[in-house]
Motif scaffolding. Sequence first.
Motif, PDB file in Angstrom:
ATOM      1  N   THR A 129       0.884  -1.169   0.000  1.00 16.70           N
ATOM      2  CA  THR A 129       0.000   0.000   0.000  1.00 16.70           C
ATOM      3  C   THR A 129       0.922   1.219   0.000  1.00 16.70           C
ATOM      4  O   THR A 129       2.149   1.070   0.055  1.00 16.70           O
ATOM      5  N   HIS A 131       1.144   3.159   2.470  1.00 15.72           N
ATOM      6  CA  HIS A 131       1.479   3.440   3.870  1.00 15.72           C
ATOM      7  C   HIS A 131       2.753   2.705   4.266  1.00 15.72           C
ATOM      8  O   HIS A 131       3.100   1.693   3.677  1.00 15.72           O
ATOM      9  N   SER A 132       3.437   3.218   5.282  1.00 14.70           N
ATOM     10  CA  SER A 132       4.650   2.540   5.732  1.00 14.70           C
ATOM     11  C   SER A 132       4.714   2.568   7.255  1.00 14.70           C
ATOM     12  O   SER A 132       3.900   3.211   7.920  1.00 14.70           O
ATOM     13  N   SER A 136       1.267   0.074   9.947  1.00 18.73           N
ATOM     14  CA  SER A 136       0.492   0.055   8.695  1.00 18.73           C
ATOM     15  C   SER A 136       0.160  -1.360   8.224  1.00 18.73           C
ATOM     16  O   SER A 136      -0.601  -1.545   7.279  1.00 18.73           O
ATOM     17  N   SER A 232       3.654   7.210  -1.756  1.00 18.58           N
ATOM     18  CA  SER A 232       4.442   6.072  -1.258  1.00 18.58           C
ATOM     19  C   SER A 232       5.758   6.534  -0.650  1.00 18.58           C
ATOM     20  O   SER A 232       6.242   7.634  -0.939  1.00 18.58           O
ATOM     21  N   ASP A 233       6.343   5.650   0.152  1.00 15.62           N
ATOM     22  CA  ASP A 233       7.531   6.003   0.937  1.00 15.62           C
ATOM     23  C   ASP A 233       8.710   6.492   0.069  1.00 15.62           C
ATOM     24  O   ASP A 233       9.184   5.762  -0.808  1.00 15.62           O
TER      25      ASP A 233
END
Length: 307
Positions: A129, A131-132, A136, A232-233
């Motif tokens: 996803t 999220h990090s 998460s 994204s990260d």
Amino acid sequence: MTAPVYGKVALIGLGLIASSMYWAMSRRGLVGEVSGYARSEATRETARRIGLCDSIAESAAEAVADADLVVLAVPVGAMGAVAEEIGPHLKPGATVTDVGSVKKEVISAVGPHMPEGVHFIPGHPLAGTEHSGPESGFATLFDNRWCLLVPVEGSDRAAVARLKTFWEGLGAQVEEMDAEHHDLVLAVTSHTPHLIAYTMVGVADDLRRVTDSEVIKYSAAGFRDFTRIAASDPTMWRDVFLTNKEATLEILGRFTEELFALQRAIRKGDGAHLHEYFTRTRAIRRGIIEAGQDTDAPDFGRVKVER
Ligand code: NAP
């Protein structure tokens, strides 16, 4: 209950992927015990607070002691240093795998640090996803998703089969692929699309004719889906592009050519070309849905259709 696939598993890195692996393992007693380690005290503290892993170690070396399976779940650029640190502390006969999004570079960074008698079997779950971090993760992340195993020369078949059973226990379907092909496939399906999303969001941000509030207010018209990917990260994605340079640049080259062809079709009013192109891409979307890799609900299931 069947016997655990591994006695002790060590998760190095406690972000989205590792935490999801832990929750998925916990669903059905897939392994005996799990130790975890992340670089920062803050992440280790969060992990302890939310009950992530049976124990949280103060170093990667401590986490891997006596582990039958070690999972490297750190950004691709950090894999080599982590492997160097844990190498001398690995149990003979243990399996070391990783979940990195790029495979050729991880193999050259990690491989040299693996001692004789340890099975190094790279892997990559195709699930994630935007999220990090340790909070998460969720247990169903890998359900019905693919996990690609990328055995290296001389990989022990029994160790590969055991790792496959492990991933199937986490809910994934498993296939094997060689590293070169993996990196090209992922450049098409994941890496280049991310770069395009980052670019589109950057362009909208730069456009002074459209105010910030308009960009946000009217985002549902397609832009919103780009913003999800572009959230994204940054560390993970910086590392992906720096380490999958060759394949990403090849696919970007083709993308640019196609973009120019569409640009020309628009300028010349070539509706037939545009229509034929969009018909072809629509069929690809249908294929993804038929393969069970996305929902066919309108707007990715965001809206409820009432009849
Ligand atoms: P994440 O949520 O950002 O977590 C990364 C974890 O790695 C954090 O716990 C971080 O610790 C730790 N870490 C970073 N550098 C480290 C180092 N030098 N030594 C020890 N620990 C370190 O990342 P993620 O999304 O789980 O991604 C992990 C890996 O999975 C990456 O290689 C990525 O390419 C791959 N992957 C990601 C996705 C995705 O969609 N996210 C999908 C498939 C595969 P701190 O919190 O202490 O900094």
